[in-house]
Every structure is written in structure tokens, then in C-alpha cells.
Scaffold this motif. Sequence first.
Motif, PDB file in Angstrom:
ATOM      1  N   ASP A   2       0.812  -1.215   0.000  1.00 59.37           N
ATOM      2  CA  ASP A   2       0.000   0.000   0.000  1.00 59.37           C
ATOM      3  C   ASP A   2       0.848   1.270   0.000  1.00 59.37           C
ATOM      4  OD1 ASP A   2      -2.522  -1.364   0.134  1.00 59.37           O
ATOM      5  OD2 ASP A   2      -2.156  -1.719   2.267  1.00 59.37           O
ATOM      6  N   VAL A   3       1.870   1.314   0.868  1.00 56.94           N
ATOM      7  CA  VAL A   3       2.660   2.536   1.038  1.00 56.94           C
ATOM      8  C   VAL A   3       4.136   2.189   1.183  1.00 56.94           C
ATOM      9  CG1 VAL A   3       3.064   4.577   2.491  1.00 56.94           C
ATOM     10  CG2 VAL A   3       0.734   3.715   2.185  1.00 56.94           C
ATOM     11  N   LEU A   4       4.974   2.929   0.472  1.00 60.58           N
ATOM     12  CA  LEU A   4       6.419   2.878   0.661  1.00 60.58           C
ATOM     13  C   LEU A   4       6.841   4.194   1.281  1.00 60.58           C
ATOM     14  CD1 LEU A   4       9.245   1.616   0.270  1.00 60.58           C
ATOM     15  CD2 LEU A   4       9.329   2.830  -1.914  1.00 60.58           C
ATOM     16  N   ILE A   5       7.525   4.135   2.393  1.00 61.08           N
ATOM     17  CA  ILE A   5       8.100   5.334   3.007  1.00 61.08           C
ATOM     18  C   ILE A   5       9.550   5.394   2.532  1.00 61.08           C
ATOM     19  CG2 ILE A   5       8.648   6.546   5.134  1.00 61.08           C
ATOM     20  CD1 ILE A   5       6.424   4.896   6.503  1.00 61.08           C
ATOM     21  N   HIS A   6       9.844   6.392   1.740  1.00 66.48           N
ATOM     22  CA  HIS A   6      11.183   6.553   1.165  1.00 66.48           C
ATOM     23  C   HIS A   6      11.906   7.618   1.983  1.00 66.48           C
ATOM     24  CE1 HIS A   6      14.185   7.825  -1.881  1.00 66.48           C
ATOM     25  NE2 HIS A   6      14.189   6.526  -2.096  1.00 66.48           N
ATOM     26  N   MET A   7      12.922   7.206   2.702  1.00 70.51           N
ATOM     27  CA  MET A   7      13.586   8.082   3.669  1.00 70.51           C
ATOM     28  C   MET A   7      14.975   8.469   3.167  1.00 70.51           C
ATOM     29  SD  MET A   7      12.377   5.892   6.996  1.00 70.51           S
ATOM     30  CE  MET A   7      13.300   6.853   8.172  1.00 70.51           C
ATOM     31  N   THR A   8      15.244   9.780   3.151  1.00 67.47           N
ATOM     32  CA  THR A   8      16.523  10.256   2.626  1.00 67.47           C
ATOM     33  C   THR A   8      17.292  11.164   3.570  1.00 67.47           C
ATOM     34  OG1 THR A   8      15.521  12.170   1.545  1.00 67.47           O
ATOM     35  CG2 THR A   8      15.679  10.131   0.251  1.00 67.47           C
ATOM     36  N   CYS A   9      16.683  11.577   4.674  1.00 64.24           N
ATOM     37  CA  CYS A   9      17.376  12.514   5.565  1.00 64.24           C
ATOM     38  C   CYS A   9      17.344  12.037   7.015  1.00 64.24           C
ATOM     39  CB  CYS A   9      16.796  13.918   5.447  1.00 64.24           C
ATOM     40  SG  CYS A   9      15.103  14.066   5.994  1.00 64.24           S
ATOM     41  N   ARG A  10      18.271  12.537   7.783  1.00 61.34           N
ATOM     42  CA  ARG A  10      18.473  12.108   9.161  1.00 61.34           C
ATOM     43  C   ARG A  10      17.218  12.263  10.024  1.00 61.34           C
ATOM     44  NH1 ARG A  10      23.207  11.923  12.926  1.00 61.34           N
ATOM     45  NH2 ARG A  10      24.501  12.247  11.101  1.00 61.34           N
ATOM     46  N   ASP A  11      16.442  13.308   9.819  1.00 62.48           N
ATOM     47  CA  ASP A  11      15.273  13.574  10.662  1.00 62.48           C
ATOM     48  C   ASP A  11      14.022  12.792  10.255  1.00 62.48           C
ATOM     49  OD1 ASP A  11      16.729  15.386  12.188  1.00 62.48           O
ATOM     50  OD2 ASP A  11      16.174  17.080  10.926  1.00 62.48           O
ATOM     51  N   ALA A  12      14.098  11.996   9.218  1.00 58.28           N
ATOM     52  CA  ALA A  12      12.927  11.288   8.706  1.00 58.28           C
ATOM     53  C   ALA A  12      12.322  10.325   9.724  1.00 58.28           C
ATOM     54  CB  ALA A  12      13.286  10.536   7.427  1.00 58.28           C
ATOM     55  N   ALA A  13      13.124   9.726  10.578  1.00 56.62           N
ATOM     56  CA  ALA A  13      12.625   8.710  11.515  1.00 56.62           C
ATOM     57  C   ALA A  13      11.562   9.270  12.456  1.00 56.62           C
ATOM     58  CB  ALA A  13      13.775   8.106  12.319  1.00 56.62           C
ATOM     59  N   ARG A  14      11.692  10.519  12.846  1.00 62.12           N
ATOM     60  CA  ARG A  14      10.715  11.080  13.794  1.00 62.12           C
ATOM     61  C   ARG A  14       9.325  11.208  13.171  1.00 62.12           C
ATOM     62  NH1 ARG A  14       9.832  16.612  13.328  1.00 62.12           N
ATOM     63  NH2 ARG A  14      11.228  17.637  11.882  1.00 62.12           N
ATOM     64  N   LEU A  15       9.259  11.309  11.847  1.00 59.14           N
ATOM     65  CA  LEU A  15       7.969  11.330  11.148  1.00 59.14           C
ATOM     66  C   LEU A  15       7.548   9.928  10.708  1.00 59.14           C
ATOM     67  CD1 LEU A  15       8.617  14.434   8.893  1.00 59.14           C
ATOM     68  CD2 LEU A  15       7.240  14.350  10.978  1.00 59.14           C
ATOM     69  N   ASP A  37      21.703   9.890   4.666  1.00 58.45           N
ATOM     70  CA  ASP A  37      21.887   9.823   6.122  1.00 58.45           C
ATOM     71  C   ASP A  37      20.615   9.441   6.877  1.00 58.45           C
ATOM     72  OD1 ASP A  37      20.676  12.302   5.812  1.00 58.45           O
ATOM     73  OD2 ASP A  37      22.132  13.383   7.036  1.00 58.45           O
ATOM     74  N   ALA A  38      19.589   8.999   6.159  1.00 58.91           N
ATOM     75  CA  ALA A  38      18.409   8.409   6.820  1.00 58.91           C
ATOM     76  C   ALA A  38      18.779   7.096   7.504  1.00 58.91           C
ATOM     77  CB  ALA A  38      17.285   8.189   5.827  1.00 58.91           C
ATOM     78  N   VAL A  39      19.945   6.542   7.166  1.00 58.84           N
ATOM     79  CA  VAL A  39      20.370   5.299   7.825  1.00 58.84           C
ATOM     80  C   VAL A  39      20.533   5.489   9.334  1.00 58.84           C
ATOM     81  CG1 VAL A  39      21.469   4.413   5.744  1.00 58.84           C
ATOM     82  CG2 VAL A  39      22.851   5.663   7.405  1.00 58.84           C
ATOM     83  N   PHE A  40      20.665   6.722   9.786  1.00 64.78           N
ATOM     84  CA  PHE A  40      20.761   6.985  11.224  1.00 64.78           C
ATOM     85  C   PHE A  40      19.452   6.668  11.955  1.00 64.78           C
ATOM     86  CE2 PHE A  40      24.322   9.516   9.629  1.00 64.78           C
ATOM     87  CZ  PHE A  40      25.324   9.085  10.494  1.00 64.78           C
ATOM     88  N   ALA A  41      18.398   6.351  11.212  1.00 64.88           N
ATOM     89  CA  ALA A  41      17.146   5.906  11.825  1.00 64.88           C
ATOM     90  C   ALA A  41      17.361   4.635  12.641  1.00 64.88           C
ATOM     91  CB  ALA A  41      16.083   5.667  10.759  1.00 64.88           C
ATOM     92  N   ALA A  42      18.448   3.929  12.372  1.00 62.43           N
ATOM     93  CA  ALA A  42      18.782   2.740  13.164  1.00 62.43           C
ATOM     94  C   ALA A  42      19.021   3.102  14.628  1.00 62.43           C
ATOM     95  CB  ALA A  42      20.012   2.047  12.595  1.00 62.43           C
ATOM     96  N   ASP A  43      19.316   4.358  14.904  1.00 64.10           N
ATOM     97  CA  ASP A  43      19.527   4.831  16.278  1.00 64.10           C
ATOM     98  C   ASP A  43      18.248   5.285  16.957  1.00 64.10           C
ATOM     99  OD1 ASP A  43      22.274   4.379  16.058  1.00 64.10           O
ATOM    100  OD2 ASP A  43      22.676   6.428  15.370  1.00 64.10           O
ATOM    101  N   ASP A  44      17.140   5.292  16.231  1.00 60.29           N
ATOM    102  CA  ASP A  44      15.865   5.755  16.769  1.00 60.29           C
ATOM    103  C   ASP A  44      15.024   4.538  17.185  1.00 60.29           C
ATOM    104  OD1 ASP A  44      13.006   6.506  16.765  1.00 60.29           O
ATOM    105  OD2 ASP A  44      13.731   8.438  16.020  1.00 60.29           O
ATOM    106  N   ALA A  45      14.943   4.310  18.480  1.00 68.00           N
ATOM    107  CA  ALA A  45      14.262   3.117  19.006  1.00 68.00           C
ATOM    108  C   ALA A  45      12.794   3.065  18.587  1.00 68.00           C
ATOM    109  CB  ALA A  45      14.384   3.071  20.526  1.00 68.00           C
ATOM    110  N   ALA A  46      12.126   4.209  18.544  1.00 70.50           N
ATOM    111  CA  ALA A  46      10.714   4.226  18.163  1.00 70.50           C
ATOM    112  C   ALA A  46      10.550   3.805  16.702  1.00 70.50           C
ATOM    113  CB  ALA A  46      10.119   5.612  18.383  1.00 70.50           C
TER     114      ALA A  46
END
Length: 96
Positions: A2-15, A37-46
Motif C-alpha cells: 500500500d505505502v512505501l516510506i522513502h527516507m533520505t534525511c536524518r530527521d525522517a525517523a521522527r515522522l 543519512d536516513a540510515v541513522f534511523a537505526a539509532d531511533d528506538a521508536a
Amino acid sequence: MDVLIHMTCRDAARLAAPLGRALTSRGATWGCFLTNDAVFAADDAAFVEAVKGASRAVVCEHSWDLHMAGRDNPFERGSQTINSGLMADAARVVSL
């Protein structure tokens, strides 16, 4: 999917984390592709927790090696070719 979330920036994980949880709770099939640098989402536990509801969570292997080399990776490693396939399979794309 249904949906692909395409993440490209460090702050994307919070959204992406609340969006992913909402998609899961609504029964939608969704996935995500992380690059740059969206790969830093690995540091976002949520976000890592929210991804448990995704059908696929793929990280660009080149971006991972550039920013997170030597770290444990909670996502599937993949190429930009896999990104293209995910885009083709998605009914909707959300770019963050």
C-alpha cells in the motif's frame, strides 16, 4: 504494498515512526527504504520498533557502509535497484 516510506534525511525517523505505526494499526501493508543519512534511523528506538509492522525495511548498502560501517544493522541491506522495485510495487510513496 500500500505505502512505501522513502527516507533520505536524518530527521525522517521522527515522522516515519508514527506514520508506520498508524499504517500498521489500519492494516495497511507498508515498507520503507532508507538512503543517504536516513540510515541513522537505526539509532531511533521508536522507528526500529515501528518497522516491525512493515513488510520490508531496506537500507541502501552503500549509505550504510558510508555512515554506519561496523554497526549492527536492524534492516535488510539492499541496492538502489531494490529501491526501484519497491517503488514499482507501492500504490503510494511518501518521501521524507
